[in-house]
Write a protein that holds these residues in place. Sequence first.
Motif, short mmCIF file in Angstrom:
data_model
loop_
_atom_site.label_atom_id
_atom_site.label_comp_id
_atom_site.label_asym_id
_atom_site.label_seq_id
_atom_site.Cartn_x
_atom_site.Cartn_y
_atom_site.Cartn_z
N LEU A 1 17.25 13.85 -2.02
CA LEU A 1 16.40 13.32 -2.85
C LEU A 1 17.06 12.50 -3.69
CD1 LEU A 1 14.52 16.97 -3.60
CD2 LEU A 1 13.41 15.15 -2.42
N ILE A 2 18.39 12.69 -4.46
CA ILE A 2 19.03 11.62 -5.31
C ILE A 2 19.10 10.25 -4.43
CG2 ILE A 2 21.01 11.15 -6.35
CD1 ILE A 2 21.17 14.39 -6.94
N ARG A 3 19.41 10.38 -3.19
CA ARG A 3 19.47 9.11 -2.45
C ARG A 3 18.07 8.19 -2.25
NH1 ARG A 3 23.29 11.70 1.38
NH2 ARG A 3 21.54 12.02 2.76
N ALA A 4 17.15 9.26 -2.50
CA ALA A 4 15.74 8.66 -2.37
C ALA A 4 15.24 8.15 -3.95
CB ALA A 4 14.71 9.63 -1.96
N ARG B 1 13.42 4.57 -0.98
CA ARG B 1 13.35 4.91 -2.40
C ARG B 1 11.85 5.21 -2.64
NH1 ARG B 1 15.93 0.46 -6.45
NH2 ARG B 1 16.58 2.19 -7.64
N GLY B 2 10.93 5.42 -1.62
CA GLY B 2 9.52 5.45 -1.82
C GLY B 2 9.34 7.12 -2.27
N GLY B 3 10.42 7.84 -1.92
CA GLY B 3 10.08 9.45 -2.60
C GLY B 3 10.18 9.38 -4.08
N GLY B 4 11.34 8.66 -4.42
CA GLY B 4 11.33 8.54 -5.81
C GLY B 4 10.27 7.68 -6.83
#
Length: 443
Positions: free
Chosen positions: A37-40, A253-256
Amino acid sequence: MRDFVDALTGLINKIRGAQLIDEEALRQILRDLQRILIRADVDVKLVYELTKGIEEEFKEVKELPPGLTARDYLIYLLYRRLVGLLGGDTQPDVSISKRPYVMMLVGVEGSGKTTTAGKLARFYVRRGLKVGLVETDTIRPGARDQLRQLSEKAGALFYSEDTNDAVSIARNGVKFLKANKVDLIIIDTAGRHRNEEELLKEVKAIYDAVKPDEVMAVIDATNGKQVLAQIEAFMKYIPINSIFVTKMDSTARGGGALASAVRSGAVIKFIGDGEGLDDIEVFNPRSFVSRLMGMGDLDALISRISAMEVEEEVIKDIESGKFTLLTLMKQLESIKKLGPLSKILQSLPIGLMPQLRNISDESLADAQVKIDKWLAIMRSMTMEELNNPNILNSSRIRRIAKGSGTSIRDVKELLRYYEEVGKLMMGLRRGRLRTFLKRFKAS
């Protein structure tokens, strides 16, 4: 985005392949999830809250429901928390509430507003609406020609003027398109100015001039968690009602970006995953997370656990001395989630629908019709009627029958059945019910 999907799918496979989900295994799985999640580019605080919530909820369960493994339950918790992170288990309303309906697009330079305007036009034209596009961007070279071409491809009307007065273009465009009886007017605005304050002041002036029914922020998924700051900058000047997230196909980065957009309070309505006019999708957190997790059978798992949770609600209602039509409706809805009726009828708790327990294969279709009919009837009732069936007089019954497309006889049959099952359930002593239900589930 592909890297994010692959990483999440790998984590799911790791959970499924684990022989035992003990404390150490859980800790390692949650660490892996945090890294993904952090990579996202999901905000670190949100990542911590999500994984902490999964850990606490997983550890709180002392006994899993029959037929459910610890691996299944952990996957379910991961799914549910991700859905919550991306806005919850709801589908946005993309219908047009009035005609004409004015939608104004805002966003920073490079977010893809003009292409998005074309996509939205195509989306609504295909749903039978007459759409008009207005280009007010007087700053970016080629913006007017680009939207004109997109309008032609989408089958929409187009309006702009050879002037630098964006507010005048917006006002005249709305007037022109209303005269042409369009159903939906989409206004594209500039994303680039000499400074941010000029851009925001122009957007505010256009908003005041045309008073749009909806302001949609167009955000670039590659900006990750920074999109929240962009949305909030616009919200200081105008309300933001909805969000369109672009370039979901080209970034990890779409999740972020999605998680950050949700925090603004506006509804994410659409996502774009390509440059074509048809590369538009109504955003549904549940289906989006299902695809992210790469699980074709996730719906079946969710349905099973959801049915179990509803059953637990029903048990608590009855143990507390409550048995209403709302309780019955929950129970029938949970039954429908459990699978084929032929299998369900073999183990209905407490003789639920006793007249159907020994039904022949030939009559199963009739049984399904009866359940569907009863659910339709109860869904046509008010919450007051579901919680207090005693108020159902003849006029209410006539209204319910008409609203559900059934007959007065059908409604009365449901009420008789409700009274019979209610007596049986309320006759059980407190504490016996849970044991009795478990015995039927195990049979």
